[in-house]
Motif scaffolding. Structure first.
Motif, PDB file in Angstrom:
ATOM      1  N   VAL A   1       0.840  -1.202   0.000  1.00 43.61           N
ATOM      2  CA  VAL A   1       0.000   0.000   0.000  1.00 43.61           C
ATOM      3  C   VAL A   1       0.877   1.254   0.000  1.00 43.61           C
ATOM      4  O   VAL A   1       0.597   2.239  -0.691  1.00 43.61           O
ATOM      5  N   MET A   2       1.968   1.230   0.766  1.00 44.23           N
ATOM      6  CA  MET A   2       2.895   2.358   0.805  1.00 44.23           C
ATOM      7  C   MET A   2       3.490   2.616  -0.581  1.00 44.23           C
ATOM      8  O   MET A   2       3.519   3.763  -1.060  1.00 44.23           O
ATOM      9  N   ALA A   3       3.952   1.559  -1.241  1.00 41.76           N
ATOM     10  CA  ALA A   3       4.566   1.711  -2.563  1.00 41.76           C
ATOM     11  C   ALA A   3       3.547   2.170  -3.596  1.00 41.76           C
ATOM     12  O   ALA A   3       3.834   3.030  -4.435  1.00 41.76           O
ATOM     13  N   GLU A   4       2.343   1.612  -3.542  1.00 41.93           N
ATOM     14  CA  GLU A   4       1.302   1.986  -4.492  1.00 41.93           C
ATOM     15  C   GLU A   4       0.876   3.441  -4.294  1.00 41.93           C
ATOM     16  O   GLU A   4       0.674   4.177  -5.264  1.00 41.93           O
ATOM     17  N   THR A   5       0.755   3.860  -3.036  1.00 42.81           N
ATOM     18  CA  THR A   5       0.381   5.238  -2.747  1.00 42.81           C
ATOM     19  C   THR A   5       1.442   6.200  -3.264  1.00 42.81           C
ATOM     20  O   THR A   5       1.124   7.224  -3.881  1.00 42.81           O
ATOM     21  N   ALA A   6       2.702   5.879  -3.013  1.00 46.40           N
ATOM     22  CA  ALA A   6       3.793   6.739  -3.491  1.00 46.40           C
ATOM     23  C   ALA A   6       3.808   6.805  -5.008  1.00 46.40           C
ATOM     24  O   ALA A   6       3.951   7.884  -5.599  1.00 46.40           O
ATOM     25  N   GLN A   7       3.663   5.655  -5.658  1.00 43.43           N
ATOM     26  CA  GLN A   7       3.691   5.626  -7.117  1.00 43.43           C
ATOM     27  C   GLN A   7       2.551   6.456  -7.700  1.00 43.43           C
ATOM     28  O   GLN A   7       2.739   7.222  -8.654  1.00 43.43           O
ATOM     29  N   SER A   8       1.378   6.357  -7.089  1.00 45.96           N
ATOM     30  CA  SER A   8       0.210   7.057  -7.598  1.00 45.96           C
ATOM     31  C   SER A   8       0.253   8.554  -7.305  1.00 45.96           C
ATOM     32  O   SER A   8       0.054   9.381  -8.196  1.00 45.96           O
ATOM     33  N   GLN A   9       0.537   8.916  -6.052  1.00 44.13           N
ATOM     34  CA  GLN A   9       0.470  10.318  -5.661  1.00 44.13           C
ATOM     35  C   GLN A   9       1.644  11.134  -6.190  1.00 44.13           C
ATOM     36  O   GLN A   9       1.492  12.318  -6.489  1.00 44.13           O
ATOM     37  N   ALA A  10       2.808  10.538  -6.300  1.00 41.96           N
ATOM     38  CA  ALA A  10       3.979  11.256  -6.823  1.00 41.96           C
ATOM     39  C   ALA A  10       4.196  10.985  -8.303  1.00 41.96           C
ATOM     40  O   ALA A  10       5.165  11.461  -8.872  1.00 41.96           O
ATOM     41  N   HIS A  11       3.308  10.192  -8.905  1.00 42.45           N
ATOM     42  CA  HIS A  11       3.379   9.905 -10.335  1.00 42.45           C
ATOM     43  C   HIS A  11       4.760   9.364 -10.718  1.00 42.45           C
ATOM     44  O   HIS A  11       5.413   9.851 -11.637  1.00 42.45           O
ATOM     45  N   LEU A  12       5.178   8.341  -9.966  1.00 41.44           N
ATOM     46  CA  LEU A  12       6.478   7.739 -10.220  1.00 41.44           C
ATOM     47  C   LEU A  12       6.398   6.814 -11.427  1.00 41.44           C
ATOM     48  O   LEU A  12       5.437   6.060 -11.592  1.00 41.44           O
ATOM     49  N   ASP A  13       7.417   6.871 -12.265  1.00 43.04           N
ATOM     50  CA  ASP A  13       7.485   5.953 -13.397  1.00 43.04           C
ATOM     51  C   ASP A  13       7.879   4.546 -12.944  1.00 43.04           C
ATOM     52  O   ASP A  13       7.437   3.560 -13.527  1.00 43.04           O
TER      53      ASP A  13
ATOM     54  N   ASP B   1      16.774  19.762  10.232  1.00 40.10           N
ATOM     55  CA  ASP B   1      17.665  20.251   9.182  1.00 40.10           C
ATOM     56  C   ASP B   1      17.307  19.702   7.798  1.00 40.10           C
ATOM     57  O   ASP B   1      18.057  19.886   6.843  1.00 40.10           O
ATOM     58  N   MET B   2      16.133  19.044   7.671  1.00 37.41           N
ATOM     59  CA  MET B   2      15.704  18.573   6.357  1.00 37.41           C
ATOM     60  C   MET B   2      15.010  19.719   5.625  1.00 37.41           C
ATOM     61  O   MET B   2      14.025  20.276   6.126  1.00 37.41           O
ATOM     62  N   PRO B   3      15.498  20.122   4.440  1.00 36.85           N
ATOM     63  CA  PRO B   3      14.889  21.229   3.708  1.00 36.85           C
ATOM     64  C   PRO B   3      13.410  20.971   3.421  1.00 36.85           C
ATOM     65  O   PRO B   3      13.013  19.842   3.120  1.00 36.85           O
ATOM     66  N   SER B   4      12.596  22.011   3.493  1.00 38.16           N
ATOM     67  CA  SER B   4      11.154  21.857   3.336  1.00 38.16           C
ATOM     68  C   SER B   4      10.756  21.436   1.932  1.00 38.16           C
ATOM     69  O   SER B   4       9.682  20.874   1.726  1.00 38.16           O
ATOM     70  N   ASN B   5      11.608  21.695   0.949  1.00 34.23           N
ATOM     71  CA  ASN B   5      11.287  21.306  -0.418  1.00 34.23           C
ATOM     72  C   ASN B   5      11.731  19.878  -0.737  1.00 34.23           C
ATOM     73  O   ASN B   5      11.605  19.425  -1.871  1.00 34.23           O
ATOM     74  N   CYS B   6      12.228  19.151   0.258  1.00 32.23           N
ATOM     75  CA  CYS B   6      12.758  17.807   0.020  1.00 32.23           C
ATOM     76  C   CYS B   6      11.870  16.697   0.576  1.00 32.23           C
ATOM     77  O   CYS B   6      12.291  15.543   0.600  1.00 32.23           O
ATOM     78  N   TRP B   7      10.672  17.029   1.044  1.00 31.28           N
ATOM     79  CA  TRP B   7       9.825  15.971   1.578  1.00 31.28           C
ATOM     80  C   TRP B   7       8.356  16.274   1.332  1.00 31.28           C
ATOM     81  O   TRP B   7       7.971  17.418   1.137  1.00 31.28           O
ATOM     82  N   GLN B   8       7.564  15.200   1.344  1.00 31.57           N
ATOM     83  CA  GLN B   8       6.120  15.326   1.197  1.00 31.57           C
ATOM     84  C   GLN B   8       5.447  14.157   1.914  1.00 31.57           C
ATOM     85  O   GLN B   8       5.901  13.017   1.813  1.00 31.57           O
ATOM     86  N   LEU B   9       4.383  14.447   2.655  1.00 32.24           N
ATOM     87  CA  LEU B   9       3.637  13.406   3.356  1.00 32.24           C
ATOM     88  C   LEU B   9       2.665  12.733   2.395  1.00 32.24           C
ATOM     89  O   LEU B   9       1.910  13.400   1.689  1.00 32.24           O
ATOM     90  N   LEU B  10       2.692  11.409   2.372  1.00 26.53           N
ATOM     91  CA  LEU B  10       1.744  10.653   1.567  1.00 26.53           C
ATOM     92  C   LEU B  10       0.405  10.571   2.294  1.00 26.53           C
ATOM     93  O   LEU B  10       0.361  10.462   3.524  1.00 26.53           O
ATOM     94  N   HIS B  11      -0.662  10.613   1.539  1.00 28.62           N
ATOM     95  CA  HIS B  11      -2.000  10.512   2.120  1.00 28.62           C
ATOM     96  C   HIS B  11      -2.478   9.075   1.963  1.00 28.62           C
ATOM     97  O   HIS B  11      -2.846   8.639   0.874  1.00 28.62           O
ATOM     98  N   MET B  12      -2.455   8.336   3.059  1.00 27.85           N
ATOM     99  CA  MET B  12      -2.823   6.930   3.038  1.00 27.85           C
ATOM    100  C   MET B  12      -3.333   6.522   4.415  1.00 27.85           C
ATOM    101  O   MET B  12      -3.046   7.189   5.418  1.00 27.85           O
ATOM    102  N   PRO B  13      -4.113   5.453   4.493  1.00 27.58           N
ATOM    103  CA  PRO B  13      -4.630   5.013   5.792  1.00 27.58           C
ATOM    104  C   PRO B  13      -3.515   4.455   6.676  1.00 27.58           C
ATOM    105  O   PRO B  13      -2.505   3.944   6.168  1.00 27.58           O
TER     106      PRO B  13
END
Length: 251
Positions: free
Chosen positions: A71-83, A194-206
């Motif tokens: 589910v984690m991998a599928e959510t990431a692939q879908s929401q971030a449009h990973l090839d 110290d993680m830059p704000s443009n380097c991360w995104q929260l996935l929306h998943m249960p």
């Protein structure tokens, strides 16, 4: 220093050429305009990568792989449009204290069975030959050298995120990719300061309260793991008697 040499089982997924370049670029531009600001890390870090192929990495011991991972991998692939999402079963990550993990050959085989029918998932195999500890920075640098001019994403749960500052060459690692963070039940969302704000995104998943340790415990106790892992993984566990009290962990 331990160095990972990564081989992609289905390298054609990563190396494929998109015939209709204009359509491909248009779709990716549309995807980017839909993204929150934080997810445009590739454009911010290197604007030339705005239309690059987008590759995600999901590493872990996968002992065993379960529906939470999928589910984690599928959510990431879908929401971030990973090839592509590259699954990397690790031999012995330095931050995870596992005395005797299941032999990598079995964990790799279970991942291969779990993702076999997904067109955007592939698996790395070279870590099987490694006897030392696995470092994420080595894996990422190796992949970036092998596949230049791609936009890289690392998929990570909030449980592993809490250990991130302890990872080898952490400060070098966090700016080399965009981090896709998956919420995990029982683990707070704590972003390293110290993680830059443009380097991360929260996935929306249960929130999925499922862990590999729980599945191993169920097998040891003779309880059913149906619907906790894919059927092919469950069949493999049964056929090889994995996680049984008398299973030889070094074979």
């Amino acid at each position: 220093m331990h160095t990972c040499s990564v081989s992609i089982v289905n390298s054609t997924i990563v190396d494929r050429v998109i015939p209709n370049t204009h359509l491909y670029n248009f779709v990716l531009v549309e995807y980017f305009t839909d993204f929150p600001r934080e997810l445009k890390g590739c454009m911010t870090i290197n604007p030339s990568l705005a239309l690059a192929q987008r590759i995600g990495i999901l590493g872990g011991t996968f002992d065993p792989v379960h529906w939470g991972h999928l589910v984690m991998a599928e959510t990431a692939q879908s929401q971030a449009h990973l090839d592509v999402v590259i699954w990397i079963p690790t031999s012995n990550p330095h931050y995870k204290r596992v005395a005797q993990p299941t032999p990598l050959v079995h964990r790799l085989a279970m991942v291969q069975r779990a993702i076999a029918d997904h067109p955007h998932f592939t698996v790395s195999t070279d870590d099987e030959a490694q006897t030392g500890r696995s470092f994420a920075i080595d894996t990422l640098v190796n992949l970036q050298d092998r596949y230049p001019d791609r936009c890289w994403f690392w998929i990570i749960g909030t449980d592993a995120l809490q250990t991130l500052p302890k990872w080898y060459r952490y400060h070098d690692l966090i700016t080399r990719c965009v981090w896709l963070i998956a919420p995990r039940s029982g683990h707070e969302m704590i972003i390293p300061p110290d993680m830059p704000s443009n380097c991360w995104q929260l996935l929306h998943m249960p929130l999925i309260g499922l862990s590999s340790s729980l599945i191993r415990q169920y097998v040891q106790q003779g309880q059913s793991i149906r619907y906790l892992v894919p059927d092919a993984v469950r069949a493999y566990i049964t056929a090889h008697r994995l996680y049984q009290p008398n299973f030889p962990t070094n074979s």
